[in-house]
Design an enzyme around this catalytic site. Structure first.
Site, PDB file in Angstrom:
ATOM      1  N   LYS A 266     -46.892   6.734   5.471  1.00  0.00           N
ATOM      2  CA  LYS A 266     -47.720   6.262   4.324  1.00  0.00           C
ATOM      3  C   LYS A 266     -47.980   7.221   3.241  1.00  0.00           C
ATOM      4  O   LYS A 266     -48.932   8.306   3.229  1.00  0.00           O
ATOM      5  CB  LYS A 266     -49.174   5.835   4.692  1.00  0.00           C
ATOM      6  CG  LYS A 266     -49.884   5.417   3.643  1.00  0.00           C
ATOM      7  CD  LYS A 266     -50.910   4.282   3.823  1.00  0.00           C
ATOM      8  CE  LYS A 266     -52.150   3.851   2.928  1.00  0.00           C
ATOM      9  NZ  LYS A 266     -53.038   2.832   3.067  1.00  0.00           N
TER      10      LYS A 266
ATOM     11  N   GLU B  90     -50.540   9.519   6.943  1.00  0.00           N
ATOM     12  CA  GLU B  90     -50.766   9.393   5.635  1.00  0.00           C
ATOM     13  C   GLU B  90     -50.792  10.988   5.257  1.00  0.00           C
ATOM     14  O   GLU B  90     -51.991  11.270   5.093  1.00  0.00           O
ATOM     15  CB  GLU B  90     -51.559   8.416   5.181  1.00  0.00           C
ATOM     16  CG  GLU B  90     -52.018   8.372   3.972  1.00  0.00           C
ATOM     17  CD  GLU B  90     -53.112   7.374   3.511  1.00  0.00           C
ATOM     18  OE1 GLU B  90     -53.811   6.984   4.302  1.00  0.00           O
ATOM     19  OE2 GLU B  90     -53.380   7.024   2.290  1.00  0.00           O
TER      20      GLU B  90
END
Ligand code: 13P
Length: 343
Positions: free
Chosen positions: A224, A179
């Site tokens: 992500k 992420e």
């Protein structure tokens, strides 16, 4: 038998399903509870998360996995059932946030470096024992046109940490959620969508180069990312523009070997986050699964409906189930605005 990373990753982005990010750290969940005037204690955190995880319909139909914080991974529901067992019984996969937070980066004013690599190998082995099959690490990239941020130094340092983390996860049989979040709501949050596109592309190119250097198997990870969107205080772009610009940057940077991309919501309203995801899944030919890994955009309405009161658990679960269903439709590209009103 140990599951293959590839199979876990594919399950995480299975058609019409996505991830519930319930991995707020103790300080972040306190901020969320402050908004409903509720004291954050181990018991109130347990009650809140139990309400979500026991939303059986939503969990079974819409939620492929739940990202937990360490406390919650080991926590039990009021009747003594471990949360991990409740999640697994719904056919969902337990996951765990493993970074220890974004800390001010020495010599880089206004920027952060995410910590948590020391001892991570041993921690991952313990989390695997406890049932976690995927993990999350969030690197944070701030945009400031005044301060001329981000810098290359901060992008590179965060990207290398993400790659080290991902390699350690895969070695432990755990799928890494990678992420790298380009903030839309930092300060001053007035940047244009062009700036966001440019920075997001720069960050993702760097991250995939570092993942390659770290020998991370792309088939066994999930990305992500943020969406390509203008700063929160300069919101102008239409749903179609956000969708088009996001898909364009992802296609230019994310290899098709990656099984899935699960967006963060990053401060978008619940409905915006759903609308954007649905637009991307309805108008484009995509090489990866594209779904949600929302925290606030899945929980905000449920948190308000619950308000910290046991008599409102059913209302909280209805609100959560509605959001989960809307996002499940968005993951298939079939959400419509009038479905919101109908509810
Ligand atoms: P938001 O969807 O609230 O941005 O949270 C997702 C997340 O896990 C951030 O790390």
């Amino acid at each position: 038998m140990t599951e293959r990373l590839e199979d876990i990753a594919v399950k995480m982005v299975a058609d019409g399903k996505g991830l519930l990010a319930a991995d707020e750290s103790t300080s972040t969940i306190k901020k969320r509870f402050d908004s409903i005037n509720l004291e954050s204690t181990e018991t109130s955190r347990r009650d809140y998360r139990e309400m979500l995880f026991r939303s059986d319909d939503a969990m079974k139909k819409c939620i492929s996995g739940v990202i937990l914080y360490e406390e919650t991974l080991y926590q039990k529901a009021a009747d003594g059932t471990p949360f991990v067992d409740i999640i697994k019984a719904a056919g969902s996969i337990p996951g765990i946030k493993v970074d220890t937070g974004a800390k001010p980066m020495a010599a880089f004013p206004g920027e952060t470096i995410t910590e948590g690599l020391d001892g991570l190998g041993e921690r991952l082995a313990k989390y695997y024992e406890a049932g976690a099959r995927f993990a999350k690490w969030r690197g944070v990239i701030a945009i400031s046109t005044e301060q001329k941020l981000p810098t290359w130094g901060s992008i590179k340092a965060n990207s290398q940490a993400l790659a080290r983390y991902a390699a350690l996860c895969q070695q432990a049989g755990i799928v890494p959620i990678v992420e790298p979040e380009v903030l839309m709501d930092g300060e001053p949050a007035t940047h244009s969508i062009d700036t966001c596109a440019e920075v997001t592309e720069w960050v993702l190119r760097t991250v995939f180069a570092d993942l390659y250097d770290a020998r991370v198997k792309l088939e066994g990870m999930i990305l992500k990312p943020n969406m390509v969107i203008d700063g929160k205080k300069a919101r102008k772009a239409s749903v179609e523009e956000v969708a088009e610009r996001t898909v364009k940057v992802l296609k230019a940077t994310v290899p098709p070997a990656v099984p899935g991309i699960a967006f963060l919501s990053g401060g978008q309203s619940s409905e915006e986050a759903t609308a954007h995801l649905s637009a991307m899944n309805s108008g484009y030919d995509l090489p990866w699964g594209l779904t949600f890994s929302y925290g606030r955009a899945l929980q905000d309405q449920a948190l308000k409906a619950w308000g910290g009161k046991s008599e409102n658990v059913a209302a909280g679960q209805r609100a959560f189930t509605h959001r989960a269903e809307m996002n499940s439709l968005a993951a298939k590209g079939s959400w419509k605005k009038d479905l919101e009103k109908a509810a």
